[in-house]
Design an enzyme around this catalytic site. Structure first.
Site, mmCIF file in Angstrom:
data_model
loop_
_atom_site.group_PDB
_atom_site.id
_atom_site.type_symbol
_atom_site.label_atom_id
_atom_site.label_comp_id
_atom_site.label_asym_id
_atom_site.label_seq_id
_atom_site.Cartn_x
_atom_site.Cartn_y
_atom_site.Cartn_z
ATOM 1 N N CYS A 2 42.588 43.974 40.515
ATOM 2 C CA CYS A 2 42.741 45.281 41.146
ATOM 3 C C CYS A 2 44.061 45.329 41.916
ATOM 4 O O CYS A 2 44.507 44.337 42.478
ATOM 5 C CB CYS A 2 41.597 45.625 42.097
ATOM 6 S SG CYS A 2 39.981 45.701 41.320
ATOM 7 N N ARG A 26 47.321 43.981 37.196
ATOM 8 C CA ARG A 26 46.212 43.425 37.958
ATOM 9 C C ARG A 26 44.862 43.999 37.523
ATOM 10 O O ARG A 26 43.809 43.512 37.958
ATOM 11 C CB ARG A 26 46.417 43.686 39.445
ATOM 12 C CG ARG A 26 47.697 43.117 40.005
ATOM 13 C CD ARG A 26 47.842 43.455 41.476
ATOM 14 N NE ARG A 26 46.859 42.729 42.264
ATOM 15 C CZ ARG A 26 47.031 41.523 42.787
ATOM 16 N NH1 ARG A 26 48.175 40.893 42.586
ATOM 17 N NH2 ARG A 26 46.098 40.954 43.501
ATOM 18 N N TRP A 76 40.084 46.501 38.085
ATOM 19 C CA TRP A 76 39.456 45.584 37.145
ATOM 20 C C TRP A 76 38.012 45.456 37.597
ATOM 21 O O TRP A 76 37.731 44.993 38.697
ATOM 22 C CB TRP A 76 40.154 44.225 37.161
ATOM 23 C CG TRP A 76 39.639 43.274 36.121
ATOM 24 C CD1 TRP A 76 40.060 43.157 34.832
ATOM 25 C CD2 TRP A 76 38.597 42.291 36.288
ATOM 26 N NE1 TRP A 76 39.351 42.178 34.183
ATOM 27 C CE2 TRP A 76 38.447 41.628 35.040
ATOM 28 C CE3 TRP A 76 37.775 41.922 37.352
ATOM 29 C CZ2 TRP A 76 37.519 40.611 34.841
ATOM 30 C CZ3 TRP A 76 36.839 40.910 37.147
ATOM 31 C CH2 TRP A 76 36.727 40.265 35.918
ATOM 32 N N ASN A 102 40.100 45.768 46.984
ATOM 33 C CA ASN A 102 40.253 44.696 46.002
ATOM 34 C C ASN A 102 39.494 43.492 46.520
ATOM 35 O O ASN A 102 39.682 43.085 47.665
ATOM 36 C CB ASN A 102 41.737 44.357 45.809
ATOM 37 C CG ASN A 102 41.929 43.089 44.978
ATOM 38 O OD1 ASN A 102 41.151 42.799 44.085
ATOM 39 N ND2 ASN A 102 42.974 42.333 45.288
ATOM 40 N N GLY A 103 38.631 42.916 45.685
ATOM 41 C CA GLY A 103 37.859 41.747 46.101
ATOM 42 C C GLY A 103 36.380 41.945 45.805
ATOM 43 O O GLY A 103 35.993 42.799 45.011
ATOM 44 N N GLU A 482 44.741 25.366 24.250
ATOM 45 C CA GLU A 482 45.536 26.535 24.624
ATOM 46 C C GLU A 482 45.725 27.468 23.425
ATOM 47 O O GLU A 482 45.692 28.689 23.571
ATOM 48 C CB GLU A 482 46.896 26.096 25.178
ATOM 49 C CG GLU A 482 47.907 27.210 25.355
ATOM 50 C CD GLU A 482 47.487 28.301 26.341
ATOM 51 O OE1 GLU A 482 48.172 29.355 26.376
ATOM 52 O OE2 GLU A 482 46.492 28.120 27.070
ATOM 53 N N LYS A 486 44.516 31.393 23.422
ATOM 54 C CA LYS A 486 45.437 32.495 23.141
ATOM 55 C C LYS A 486 44.885 33.377 22.017
ATOM 56 O O LYS A 486 44.962 34.611 22.092
ATOM 57 C CB LYS A 486 46.805 31.919 22.761
ATOM 58 C CG LYS A 486 48.000 32.745 23.143
ATOM 59 C CD LYS A 486 48.056 33.055 24.627
ATOM 60 C CE LYS A 486 47.882 31.849 25.508
ATOM 61 N NZ LYS A 486 47.587 32.169 26.904
ATOM 62 N N GLU A 489 42.029 35.504 23.394
ATOM 63 C CA GLU A 489 42.467 36.524 24.342
ATOM 64 C C GLU A 489 42.971 37.784 23.653
ATOM 65 O O GLU A 489 42.664 38.899 24.095
ATOM 66 C CB GLU A 489 43.594 35.965 25.232
ATOM 67 C CG GLU A 489 43.120 35.018 26.312
ATOM 68 C CD GLU A 489 44.274 34.474 27.126
ATOM 69 O OE1 GLU A 489 44.158 34.420 28.359
ATOM 70 O OE2 GLU A 489 45.310 34.104 26.526
ATOM 71 N N HIS A 505 31.057 14.971 14.282
ATOM 72 C CA HIS A 505 29.964 14.765 15.231
ATOM 73 C C HIS A 505 29.347 16.078 15.681
ATOM 74 O O HIS A 505 28.789 16.163 16.783
ATOM 75 C CB HIS A 505 30.465 13.957 16.433
ATOM 76 C CG HIS A 505 30.966 12.598 16.076
ATOM 77 N ND1 HIS A 505 30.149 11.589 15.609
ATOM 78 C CD2 HIS A 505 32.233 12.089 16.070
ATOM 79 C CE1 HIS A 505 30.867 10.516 15.357
ATOM 80 N NE2 HIS A 505 32.140 10.783 15.629
ATOM 81 N N LYS A 603 45.993 40.119 34.673
ATOM 82 C CA LYS A 603 47.017 39.086 34.807
ATOM 83 C C LYS A 603 46.789 38.204 36.026
ATOM 84 O O LYS A 603 47.015 37.006 35.989
ATOM 85 C CB LYS A 603 48.396 39.751 34.896
ATOM 86 C CG LYS A 603 49.569 38.772 34.835
ATOM 87 C CD LYS A 603 49.671 38.127 33.468
ATOM 88 C CE LYS A 603 50.869 37.225 33.348
ATOM 89 N NZ LYS A 603 50.848 36.484 32.067
#
Length: 608
Positions: A2, A26, A76, A102-103, A482, A486, A489, A505, A603
């Site tokens: 946010c 954000r 967000w 925000n929070g 990674e 990616k 995402e 396995h 982000k």
């Protein structure tokens, strides 16, 4: 997450909308705006909408022109779905108070019951709306003249959790602000005073900044800053640096531009840290000297997401090049009590420098006696100011939500740290450092040479239900994680990353006819073993996308070969990450996904 922006000044709402545009990384689920005009009477003018700030601008349609006090928010979602009703700002029942936040208010359920018992109607699913009703109640029970800041502080004292809050009232010529665990910065310019979730929107609008501390509650007015005791006021400093506008240039998306930025950003992070003759490398900026670091009981890395996968590779460098015990932890799961003591160092790695889980882990580490430091990309961020020492990443602004160039610079910083505390021979050090000096040019060549093969491979992935990434060795088995992140995402395809030797396995059960398997096989001691893993996948119908710098028999088992540039074996992650990033980008584009702003992501993650 946010973004909050508030302004007192000429055409305040216009400045707020511009600030929100720069804060949209954000969160971009919804956006909203509130404003007060000169000679204002009655309810505060507000507007909210699901979507981007550009949607808010269209919906507002110039109605806020001429305002002199304004606050805004880009969201967000944490509590409640993505709807107009849950978008900020939230207003009191009479419309005379409005709040952005925000929070996370952890005791919002208990507070909701309290405000309901007081006769207020809750109209959203958020944890924010209780704040505005509590504030309305505090003002109504005050005796004598209204003290807005006192009422605000009384409300704040009832909250539990993390927050950055801004509130305006129809009878108040100012903005009430509070910070606890979420970033908030005050900016001051010619004929304006503003507040923001970070400094980026201040460039071009403010010349000075003051960082709020946890527990700060202030009233901003055109005359300055007021606190309840009249003593606690933040210190302003000159706003340094410049703002780079979010501009993809010749590229269709910021993500692709930032992938192509990597030769330059890597040069920036290496500049001044390796010698011109390629014999020395040193990462400075830490409170502890290299000799003190060599004698530590342990180095802990705490991080999240992409930064965590970079940390895994960095720990491998430190293990191989030094004798210092080291371990990487997901910040949200950091066992500080067991891992920290007076002779340990805990390093937080974060692009934004605001990641809440990483900050909390560092706070715990310090509580248990550990030295703390950081590697951040944003100068002046909360974590960089908290630790007070460390090494900046110098990747430049990264706007696409999926991190690319910052990941590469994290690896470079970590490798430099490993070399700084290493006792390896001069010959081995010189080999690595000289190869490191050539890396920016190698990455530039890699970006030019793998385009066709990446496009062919991404078409193979486009309609898949899942993708499997495999690698072997202390570096490559970490890098595939990674690569999988990616891909998930920006393409929304479920992915699994596994060491090649572990496939049999369990995970090999996922392979059926046509399953894409992305195999990374650099020319190292694990090459023959990787060939065995690829054969196992191929025998079960997998489509093999091979990323390699080797042109031998292993390529015969691949459906698509993505050739990579040859470099020192310890530097293979720098080269191999390029096709992994491009594969994710192309897969997302082929699936018609907004790769710069994938769903449900932001982000900067400032909530737990």
């Amino acid at each position: 997450m946010c973004g909050i922006y508030g302004c007192i000044g000429h055409e305040a709402s216009g400045q707020v909308l511009e600030g929100l545009r720069k804060l949209e990384y954000r969160g971009y689920d919804s956006a909203g705006l509130a404003a007060i005009f000169p000679q204002h009477k009655g309810p505060i003018e507000t507007e909210r909408t699901v979507g981007y700030v550009s949607d808010l601008v269209s919906k507002a349609n110039g109605r806020f022109n001429g305002s002199h006090i304004s606050i805004g928010h880009t969201r967000w979602a944490t509590h409640g779905g993505v709807t107009d009703y849950n978008a900020h700002p939230h207003s009191s029942n009479d419309g005379n108070i409005t709040v952005v936040h925000n929070g996370i208010i952890e005791n919002s359920l208990q507070l909701s019951e309290k405000v309901s018992d007081l006769g207020y109607q809750i109209s959203s699913e958020t944890d924010t709306e209780v704040i505005v009703h509590l504030l309305d109640h505090e003002l109504k029970i005050q005796q004598g003249s209204r003290n807005h800041l006192l009422a605000f502080c009384n409300v704040i004292s009832q909250l539990e959790g993390s927050w950055a809050i801004a509130a305006i009232m129809s009878d108040l010529e100012g903005i009430l602000i509070s910070r606890n665990g979420a970033p908030m910065v005050i900016g001051r310019g010619v004929n304006n005073i503003s507040v923001s979730s970070d400094v980026q929107p201040f460039y071009g609008a403010c010349s000075e900044v003051a960082y709020m501390n946890d527990g700060d509650n202030f009233l901003l007015t055109k005359k300055g800053i007021e606190s309840l005791d009249g003593l606690n006021k933040p210190e302003f400093n000159v706003l340094d640096g410049v703002y780079d506008e979010q501009d993809p240039g010749i590229f269709p998306h910021m993500m692709l531009k930032e992938i192509h930025d990597q030769p330059t950003s890597l040069s920036n992070v290496l500049s001044g840290r390796i010698s011109a003759d390629g014999s020395k490398a040193k990462l400075s900026g830490f409170t502890l000297s290299p000799e003190e670091m060599k004698n530590l009981d342990k180095i802990n890395f705490v991080s999240c997401g992409t930064a965590y996968y970079a940390s895994l590779i960095i720990t491998e460098y430190i293990r191989k090049f030094s004798n210092v015990p080291v371990e990487a932890f997901r910040a949200s799961e950091f066992p500080a009590l067991e891992s920290c003591s007076k002779n340990t160092l805990t390093i937080g790695i974060t692009q934004s420098g605001e990641t809440k889980d990483t900050l909390d882990a560092l706070l715990q580490a310090k509580q248990y006696g550990s030295h703390v430091s950081s590697m951040c990309n944003v100068i002046g961020s909360t974590i960089s100011r908290f630790t007070g020492n460390g090494a900046y990443l110098y990747a430049g602004p990264e706007y696409a939500v999926a991190s690319t160039k910052v990941f590469t610079n994290m690896l470079a910083n970590g490798l430099l740290l490993a070399l700084t505390i290493s006792d390896m021979s001069h010959y081995k050090r010189r080999q690595i450092v000289q190869s490191l000096r050539m890396l920016p040019n190698l990455l530039a060549s890699q970006l030019m040479t793998c385009r066709d093969s990446v496009e062919a491979a991404s078409k193979m992935i486009q309609h898949s239900n899942n993708v499997i990434f495999i690698g072997r060795g202390h570096l490559t088995s970490k890098l595939v994680e990674e690569g999988a992140l990616k891909m998930m995402e920006v393409s929304y395809i479920p992915c699994l990353a596994y060491p090649g030797g572990e496939l049999k396995h369990g995970p090999i059960a996922l392979i059926e006819e046509g399953t894409p398997v992305i195999a990374i096989a650099p020319s190292d001691s694990k090459l023959n073993l990787m060939e065995s893993s690829i054969r196992e996948c191929k025998a079960r119908g997998a489509k093999i996308i091979l990323i390699t710098d080797h042109d031998g028999p292993i390529t015969q088992f691949a459906d698509v070969v993505i050739e990579t540039m040859k470099t020192h074996s310890e530097l293979s992650p720098f080269v191999n990450i390029i096709p992994l990033q491009l594969l994710a980008y192309n897969a997302g584009i082929n699936r018609e996904i907004n790769v710069d702003r994938p769903r449900n992501l932001a982000k900067s993650v400032t909530v737990v």
